[in-house]
Design a protein around this motif. Sequence first.
Motif, PDB file in Angstrom:
ATOM      1  N   ILE B  39       2.811 -10.809  -6.057  1.00 16.94           N
ATOM      2  CA  ILE B  39       2.137  -9.562  -5.665  1.00 16.94           C
ATOM      3  C   ILE B  39       2.773  -9.018  -4.388  1.00 16.94           C
ATOM      4  CG2 ILE B  39      -0.062  -8.522  -4.971  1.00 16.94           C
ATOM      5  CD1 ILE B  39      -1.472 -10.693  -6.634  1.00 16.94           C
ATOM      6  N   ALA B  40       3.016  -9.908  -3.420  1.00 19.29           N
ATOM      7  CA  ALA B  40       3.595  -9.500  -2.137  1.00 19.29           C
ATOM      8  C   ALA B  40       4.962  -8.849  -2.343  1.00 19.29           C
ATOM      9  CB  ALA B  40       3.698 -10.701  -1.201  1.00 19.29           C
ATOM     10  N   ASN B  41       5.775  -9.435  -3.210  1.00 19.49           N
ATOM     11  CA  ASN B  41       7.112  -8.893  -3.465  1.00 19.49           C
ATOM     12  C   ASN B  41       7.047  -7.474  -4.017  1.00 19.49           C
ATOM     13  OD1 ASN B  41       8.319 -11.199  -2.566  1.00 19.49           O
ATOM     14  ND2 ASN B  41       8.672 -12.073  -4.603  1.00 19.49           N
ATOM     15  N   GLU B  42       6.055  -7.236  -4.870  1.00 16.86           N
ATOM     16  CA  GLU B  42       5.897  -5.914  -5.468  1.00 16.86           C
ATOM     17  C   GLU B  42       5.722  -4.834  -4.402  1.00 16.86           C
ATOM     18  OE1 GLU B  42       6.207  -4.837  -8.472  1.00 16.86           O
ATOM     19  OE2 GLU B  42       5.311  -2.837  -8.295  1.00 16.86           O
ATOM     20  N   PHE B  43       5.008  -5.182  -3.329  1.00 15.92           N
ATOM     21  CA  PHE B  43       4.677  -4.159  -2.331  1.00 15.92           C
ATOM     22  C   PHE B  43       5.446  -4.322  -1.023  1.00 15.92           C
ATOM     23  CE2 PHE B  43       0.972  -4.528  -5.118  1.00 15.92           C
ATOM     24  CZ  PHE B  43       0.840  -3.214  -5.509  1.00 15.92           C
ATOM     25  N   GLY B  44       6.293  -5.348  -0.951  1.00 15.65           N
ATOM     26  CA  GLY B  44       6.999  -5.609   0.298  1.00 15.65           C
ATOM     27  C   GLY B  44       6.059  -6.099   1.396  1.00 15.65           C
ATOM     28  N   PHE B  45       4.947  -6.769   0.986  1.00 17.03           N
ATOM     29  CA  PHE B  45       3.992  -7.303   1.965  1.00 17.03           C
ATOM     30  C   PHE B  45       4.307  -8.772   2.241  1.00 17.03           C
ATOM     31  CE2 PHE B  45       0.396  -4.248   0.403  1.00 17.03           C
ATOM     32  CZ  PHE B  45       1.028  -3.202   1.038  1.00 17.03           C
ATOM     33  N   ASP B  46       3.659  -9.306   3.266  1.00 13.98           N
ATOM     34  CA  ASP B  46       3.736 -10.720   3.587  1.00 13.98           C
ATOM     35  C   ASP B  46       2.807 -11.498   2.634  1.00 13.98           C
ATOM     36  OD1 ASP B  46       3.682 -13.217   4.729  1.00 13.98           O
ATOM     37  OD2 ASP B  46       2.634 -12.591   6.550  1.00 13.98           O
ATOM     38  N   PRO B  47       3.315 -12.534   1.936  1.00 14.97           N
ATOM     39  CA  PRO B  47       2.473 -13.289   0.994  1.00 14.97           C
ATOM     40  C   PRO B  47       1.211 -13.854   1.642  1.00 14.97           C
ATOM     41  CG  PRO B  47       4.778 -13.919   0.726  1.00 14.97           C
ATOM     42  CD  PRO B  47       4.723 -13.011   1.920  1.00 14.97           C
ATOM     43  N   THR B  48       1.313 -14.223   2.918  1.00 14.77           N
ATOM     44  CA  THR B  48       0.135 -14.776   3.604  1.00 14.77           C
ATOM     45  C   THR B  48      -0.965 -13.718   3.722  1.00 14.77           C
ATOM     46  OG1 THR B  48       1.647 -16.132   4.900  1.00 14.77           O
ATOM     47  CG2 THR B  48      -0.617 -15.989   5.679  1.00 14.77           C
TER      48      THR B  48
END
Lengths: 214, 214
Positions: B39-48
């Motif tokens: 999910i994080a990769n999809e939005f360029g967010f931090d996985p944490t």
Amino acid sequence: MNDLKIRCTPEPTLRRLPLYLGFLKGISDRGRNISCTQIANEFGFDPTQVRKDIAQTGIVGTARIGYDTKDLILQIETFLGWNKKHEAFLAGAGNLGTALLKYNLFKDEYGLDIVAVFENDKAKQGTHIAGRKVLPVDKITDLARRMHVPIGVIAIPPEAAQSVADRMIEGGIIGIWNFCPVALKVPEGIIVENARLSTSLAVLTGKLHNLLNA
Amino acid sequence: MNDLKIRCTPEPTLRRLPLYLGFLKGISDRGRNISCTQIANEFGFDPTQVRKDIAQTGIVGTARIGYDTKDLILQIETFLGWNKKHEAFLAGAGNLGTALLKYNLFKDEYGLDIVAVFENDKAKQGTHIAGRKVLPVDKITDLARRMHVPIGVIAIPPEAAQSVADRMIEGGIIGIWNFCPVALKVPEGIIVENARLSTSLAVLTGKLHNLLNA
């Protein structure tokens, strides 16, 4: 000079100017002058911030008098490009797309002119909405290139949003107004603005859900 | 437990959850598991950050496996209150109000059910839009009180927005979704969420205006 200025305009200023505009248009007696302090008081902002925001548009106020309300309205509209017409393609003839198209919500006040609509659903292709023929999505690139349309509005199911954005950009579209709850991946230099209506509603219902169940 | 949790949910989390939901719903094979990292990769967010956001909903993932996609969708929807029906009054039967009402844009997916519509324009009062009678604005307070409606949607001209909000709150409405470019003044405990479509469009056309004139 305006062009140089808007290039440097911080996004928060671009977000606040429409607020000031809404307030100014609501003033019944537009013959009066208006000061930064009056505008700041309306929104609980710092007058200095309001003054800086307005200075970006290039208008010059008079000390202790402020701005002519009519002039200020015109100046902000010009600065935001709202008194120019911007042609746009719309992808998605579902509920939201149809509403945007049929009611021309943003044409009169903001100059957004949706000139063509595209849809994946074959049953809708060939029909007309608000006088515009619904075209297949694979026509976007060619038509955008031929018509030199600068804006694409995406109101299509999330799974189709990225491929539609790609088609738009390939056709030369440089600004995308995205109503889908997805993060579009676009090359540098392409403007994406997310309308995020569902996100706005999420914040409301999320908080409300809590209050009602507390 | 959820109620306690949502009370402490930071607004940025409430803004990100619908993004995750849009992404999850777009996954064609919902039988698969999904990880925070995906999910994080999809939005360029931090996985944490994604893990923390999702933990707020109360769902527990499995190490190295993640979440069952279907379970996660349901959990986020429940947390946001989107699988419950929220009754709402709409003020404003202009272009935007009519679009919201006629297309029921937010009913199926987000549970926002507009049950009555109010308008200052006497020519529209008494007519019907999408099967609902258009009522005078001065009926809002009494009807809201009788019907225990929690949400008010404001899509009325800016100069009328504050007085309509006051009427809604007097009738017991606790959540306002404001489509007007005005800053509403409300007592503590009342939720106001600004949809700010015009602001979103301002950012797009402002930047575009610059690019095209650069």
